[in-house]
Write a protein that holds these residues in place. Structure first.
Motif, PDB file in Angstrom:
ATOM      1  N   ASP A 297      61.971   2.563  59.092  1.00  0.00           N
ATOM      2  CA  ASP A 297      62.200   2.254  57.678  1.00  0.00           C
ATOM      3  C   ASP A 297      61.916   3.493  56.835  1.00  0.00           C
ATOM      4  N   LEU A 298      62.879   3.888  56.010  1.00  0.00           N
ATOM      5  CA  LEU A 298      62.693   4.952  55.022  1.00  0.00           C
ATOM      6  C   LEU A 298      62.815   4.326  53.643  1.00  0.00           C
ATOM      7  N   THR A 299      61.818   4.540  52.779  1.00  0.00           N
ATOM      8  CA  THR A 299      61.793   3.863  51.484  1.00  0.00           C
ATOM      9  C   THR A 299      61.618   4.872  50.355  1.00  0.00           C
ATOM     10  N   PHE A 300      62.157   4.487  49.200  1.00  0.00           N
ATOM     11  CA  PHE A 300      61.999   5.266  47.976  1.00  0.00           C
ATOM     12  C   PHE A 300      61.851   4.288  46.827  1.00  0.00           C
ATOM     13  N   ALA A 301      60.881   4.547  45.932  1.00  0.00           N
ATOM     14  CA  ALA A 301      60.641   3.641  44.805  1.00  0.00           C
ATOM     15  C   ALA A 301      60.262   4.456  43.571  1.00  0.00           C
ATOM     16  N   THR A 302      60.755   4.004  42.432  1.00  0.00           N
ATOM     17  CA  THR A 302      60.417   4.610  41.144  1.00  0.00           C
ATOM     18  C   THR A 302      60.101   3.512  40.144  1.00  0.00           C
ATOM     19  N   GLN A 303      59.007   3.674  39.390  1.00  0.00           N
ATOM     20  CA  GLN A 303      58.646   2.768  38.312  1.00  0.00           C
ATOM     21  C   GLN A 303      58.481   3.568  37.020  1.00  0.00           C
ATOM     22  N   ALA A 304      58.969   3.011  35.928  1.00  0.00           N
ATOM     23  CA  ALA A 304      58.803   3.639  34.617  1.00  0.00           C
ATOM     24  C   ALA A 304      58.387   2.566  33.619  1.00  0.00           C
ATOM     25  N   LEU A 305      57.425   2.915  32.735  1.00  0.00           N
ATOM     26  CA  LEU A 305      56.859   1.956  31.794  1.00  0.00           C
ATOM     27  C   LEU A 305      56.627   2.658  30.457  1.00  0.00           C
ATOM     28  N   PHE A 306      57.105   2.061  29.372  1.00  0.00           N
ATOM     29  CA  PHE A 306      56.816   2.608  28.050  1.00  0.00           C
ATOM     30  C   PHE A 306      56.800   1.495  27.020  1.00  0.00           C
ATOM     31  N   ALA A 307      56.054   1.692  25.938  1.00  0.00           N
ATOM     32  CA  ALA A 307      55.856   0.676  24.901  1.00  0.00           C
ATOM     33  C   ALA A 307      56.352   1.193  23.564  1.00  0.00           C
ATOM     34  N   ARG A 308      56.927   0.266  22.791  1.00  0.00           N
ATOM     35  CA  ARG A 308      57.336   0.545  21.425  1.00  0.00           C
ATOM     36  C   ARG A 308      56.957  -0.667  20.574  1.00  0.00           C
ATOM     37  N   GLY A 309      55.897  -0.538  19.779  1.00  0.00           N
ATOM     38  CA  GLY A 309      55.435  -1.671  18.991  1.00  0.00           C
ATOM     39  C   GLY A 309      55.030  -2.821  19.896  1.00  0.00           C
ATOM     40  N   GLN A 310      55.620  -3.985  19.640  1.00  0.00           N
ATOM     41  CA  GLN A 310      55.320  -5.162  20.453  1.00  0.00           C
ATOM     42  C   GLN A 310      56.116  -5.212  21.751  1.00  0.00           C
ATOM     43  N   PHE A 311      56.990  -4.238  21.982  1.00  0.00           N
ATOM     44  CA  PHE A 311      57.883  -4.283  23.139  1.00  0.00           C
ATOM     45  C   PHE A 311      57.364  -3.377  24.251  1.00  0.00           C
ATOM     46  N   LEU A 312      57.255  -3.944  25.427  1.00  0.00           N
ATOM     47  CA  LEU A 312      56.838  -3.202  26.611  1.00  0.00           C
ATOM     48  C   LEU A 312      57.999  -3.233  27.607  1.00  0.00           C
ATOM     49  N   HIS A 313      58.517  -2.060  27.956  1.00  0.00           N
ATOM     50  CA  HIS A 313      59.686  -1.945  28.813  1.00  0.00           C
ATOM     51  C   HIS A 313      59.277  -1.417  30.187  1.00  0.00           C
ATOM     52  N   LYS A 314      59.838  -2.036  31.226  1.00  0.00           N
ATOM     53  CA  LYS A 314      59.544  -1.572  32.577  1.00  0.00           C
ATOM     54  C   LYS A 314      60.819  -1.535  33.408  1.00  0.00           C
ATOM     55  N   PHE A 315      61.005  -0.413  34.124  1.00  0.00           N
ATOM     56  CA  PHE A 315      62.110  -0.244  35.056  1.00  0.00           C
ATOM     57  C   PHE A 315      61.527  -0.008  36.448  1.00  0.00           C
ATOM     58  N   ARG A 316      62.211  -0.565  37.436  1.00  0.00           N
ATOM     59  CA  ARG A 316      61.790  -0.321  38.814  1.00  0.00           C
ATOM     60  C   ARG A 316      63.027  -0.197  39.703  1.00  0.00           C
ATOM     61  N   LEU A 317      63.036   0.833  40.547  1.00  0.00           N
ATOM     62  CA  LEU A 317      64.099   1.040  41.526  1.00  0.00           C
ATOM     63  C   LEU A 317      63.478   1.085  42.908  1.00  0.00           C
ATOM     64  N   ASP A 318      63.976   0.253  43.817  1.00  0.00           N
ATOM     65  CA  ASP A 318      63.531   0.243  45.207  1.00  0.00           C
ATOM     66  C   ASP A 318      64.739   0.445  46.109  1.00  0.00           C
ATOM     67  N   ALA A 319      64.630   1.371  47.053  1.00  0.00           N
ATOM     68  CA  ALA A 319      65.718   1.638  47.990  1.00  0.00           C
ATOM     69  C   ALA A 319      65.170   1.652  49.414  1.00  0.00           C
ATOM     70  N   LEU A 320      65.957   1.117  50.332  1.00  0.00           N
ATOM     71  CA  LEU A 320      65.559   1.024  51.739  1.00  0.00           C
ATOM     72  C   LEU A 320      66.713   1.472  52.621  1.00  0.00           C
TER      73      LEU A 320
END
Length: 610
Positions: A297-320
């Motif tokens: 198994d070869l894996t790659f993952a990226t997470q990104a998180l940022f906030a703007r006021g009351q909004f919290l945004h999250k991105f996640r990429l997982d690859a296998l």
């Protein structure tokens, strides 16, 4: 005696969780989403930024039924489950732990005689029969993560997991399977300045599954297929000196590296791999090597998180990327000492590529003005772990290509799915109501099953693989709802404006009910089947069997070709096995391009937060 053995194994691990059983009232959902290190393979990272204290316990029952399923899955399946988990900080040590138990009953399964999970590619060498049967399974799973500072800029951690499984097939030819899996992963995180961190972890796991074939009615022998791959098999029987106890063993090694950034943008990038060679031996007294699956198994993952006021945004990429080699042995029996391996060769290859991109937008209770006590993203947004809205989206791609070298066989399919969802949390004086809705659309890019061997008239070639291909290449639409109601044991404190505060801990106990339901409707499969050559299904009286079931919305890259099939005697109905490849090639077309069916999912549970 086995129960006493399990209790001895469980109690020391359960003691690890005792320090966690004290803390604030929170379900931990948003806290875990905001902790990028928690969602990585590096346990040391959970100490870099404290994980919010929470403790939960859930008891529930899940049920699914319908005609949309693969052969080795149940036409209906019920699961009684319990889970408890929590996070706490003791001194400078950050802790997280969980324990779960599942009791599973699957009805209407076919083509799995021996193993707990036939879709795990470590078990491509299996035994199968076409008898419609029930499987009963029990799973005990426990794990903990620990992180502690080793210096001003260094954190050390460990992630330990133990899983114990019991399974039993309920109709002849039947089997009793017992297995355990232990994994240990030590890790380090180094702070390198400017909010950046580097991490590394190593992983080792050991697995053993023992499966003993047996008969309830010893006077009727049962033929089974000893699977080699994609419709290729040899034959044996259960009873009268046939199949002996099977032993699967695996010692796996792996590791990952990470880079993290904690600033206005939270970022974590991780890459790694794991090598899992798994061997199958028959009989402990005179062991015989039956095959080996080498899974990489070869894996790659990226997470990104940022906030703007009351909004919290999250991105996640997982690859296998998963590559599996199926190795077969040529053996010779040595009088009085078992079997000798004369040669070994790679006879099959299995490849999987999958990727998931997930987005969440949380509308939190308070704004993010940077005045929170912590540093970095999200320190002010929803600091109490509560949100008002959770909007989510997910895009998934998967492709599977499995091949047997000689005689040439192939099973492949690919597709993608899109999911959109929304969840609303309404906070009352002493209660919280969550309501969610999601919808998933699956689009198949097609698939194929090709077989050119001497088993062209067999049941696996003409029933198992065409059926599974039709399911795996069918477009579907799945919609679901979730409801959760929680009641606080004491009134929550409120601020001067009459609103509930996020960090309120006036009560350490909440309890309530959860409910979820989903319905999946699938169209016709878009795969093609090509069976060439002339061959027979060797056993007479082969069962034609019945429909089987696959849970819609299951793994993004299900190993549909990872398990292979064979025939057995003694079941009702069936074909004579004397058909030619041309005849069967025409007849199995009836299983392709037909409506794959539907499936209903229901769940209800009781939740406790303490």
């Amino acid at each position: 005696m086995r129960n006493r053995h399990r209790k001895r194994l469980m109690m020391p691990l359960l003691l690890v969780f005792l320090p966690i059983l004290a803390g604030a009232q929170d379900d931990g959902y948003l806290a875990k989403e905001k902790s990028l290190w928690f969602n990585s393979s590096n346990a040391a990272g959970i100490g870099v930024k404290d994980l919010q204290v929470y403790n939960t316990a859930d008891l529930g029952y899940r049920f699914e039924t319908g005609s949309y399923h693969r052969m080795q899955e149940g036409s209906d399946c019920g699961t009684l489950g319990f889970n408890t988990q929590g996070a706490a900080k003791v001194g400078n040590i950050q802790l997280w732990g969980q324990f779960s138990y599942d009791n599973i009953t699957a009805n209407g399964t076919r083509f799995n005689t021996l193993v707990f999970n036939p879709f795990d590619e470590r078990f491509i060498y299996n035994a199968a029969d076409p008898v419609v049967s029930q499987w009963k399974r029990q799973v005990y799973d426990m794990e903990f993560k620990l992180s502690a500072p080793l210096g001003k800029k260094i954190f050390g951690g460990a992630h330990v997991r133990y899983s114990d499984r019991i399974a039993a097939k309920q109709q002849d030819p039947r089997a009793e399977s017992t297995s355990y899996d232990v994994s240990v992963s030590p890790s380090l995180v180094f702070r390198v300045g400017n909010g950046s961190s580097l991490g590394v972890d190593l992983a080792y796991s050991h697995m053993l599954e023992r499966s003993a074939p047996t008969l309830s009615n010893g006077s009727v022998l049962q033929n089974v297929y000893v699977l080699r791959g994609l419709g290729n098999f040899t034959e044996d029987m259960v009873g009268s000196g046939g199949l002996y106890t099977m032993y699967y063993t695996s010692d796996a090694f792996g590791g990952h590296i990470q880079y993290a950034l904690d600033s206005d943008l939270g970022l974590l990038v991780e890459a790694g791999g794991e090598y899992k060679p798994t061997g199958l031996r028959q009989d402990a007294v005179h062991p015989r090597d039956m095959g080996r699956a080498n899974v990489l198994d070869l894996t790659f993952a990226t997470q990104a998180l940022f906030a703007r006021g009351q909004f919290l945004h999250k991105f996640r990429l997982d690859a296998l990327c998963r590559m599996t080699d199926g190795i077969e042995y040529s053996t010779k029996q040595v009088q009085g000492s078992g079997w000798e391996v004369l040669a070994e060769s790679i006879m099959s290859t299995y490849s999987t590529v999958s990727a998931d991109l997930v987005y969440n937008c949380f509308v939190t209770e308070g704004g993010n003005d940077g005045s929170g006590s912590g540093s970095g993203v999200g320190s002010g947004a929803g600091s109490g772990g509560s949100f008002i809205w959770d909007f989510s989206g997910k895009a998934s791609f998967f492709a599977k290509d499995d091949r047997y070298i000689a005689p040439a066989s192939r099973f492949s399919y690919s597709g993608m799915s899109l999911t959109a969802g929304a969840r609303r949390r309404i906070i009352f004086r002493r209660s919280t109501l969550d309501a969610g809705l999601d919808i998933t659309a699956m689009k198949s890019f097609g698939g194929r099953y090709e077989y050119a061997g001497v088993r062209s008239g067999s049941v696996p070639v003409n029933e198992w693989y065409p059926h599974d291909l039709n399911v795996l290449t069918a477009d579907y639409l799945r919609s679901g709802i979730t409801l959760s109601w929680l009641h606080r044991a004491a009134p929550a404190r409120r601020n001067g404006h009459g609103t509930r505060t996020s960090s309120d801990n006036s009560s350490d106990l909440s309890y309530g009910l959860t409910f979820n339901a989903a319905y999946l409707s699938a169209g016709a499969g878009s795969g093609t089947v090509k069976i060439s050559g002339t061959g027979t299904g060797s056993n007479s009286g082969e069962t034609a069997g019945s429909d089987s079931a696959m849970p819609g919305g299951s793994d993004s890259a299900m190993p549909g070709g990872a398990s292979t099939g064979g025939e057995t005697v003694g079941a009702a109905g069936g074909s004579s096995g004397a058909q030619t490849g041309a005849q069967t090639g025409a007849e199995n077309g009836a299983l392709i391009g037909v409506k794959a069916g539907s499936r209903l999912f229901l769940g209800i549970g009781f939740k406790l937060i303490f």
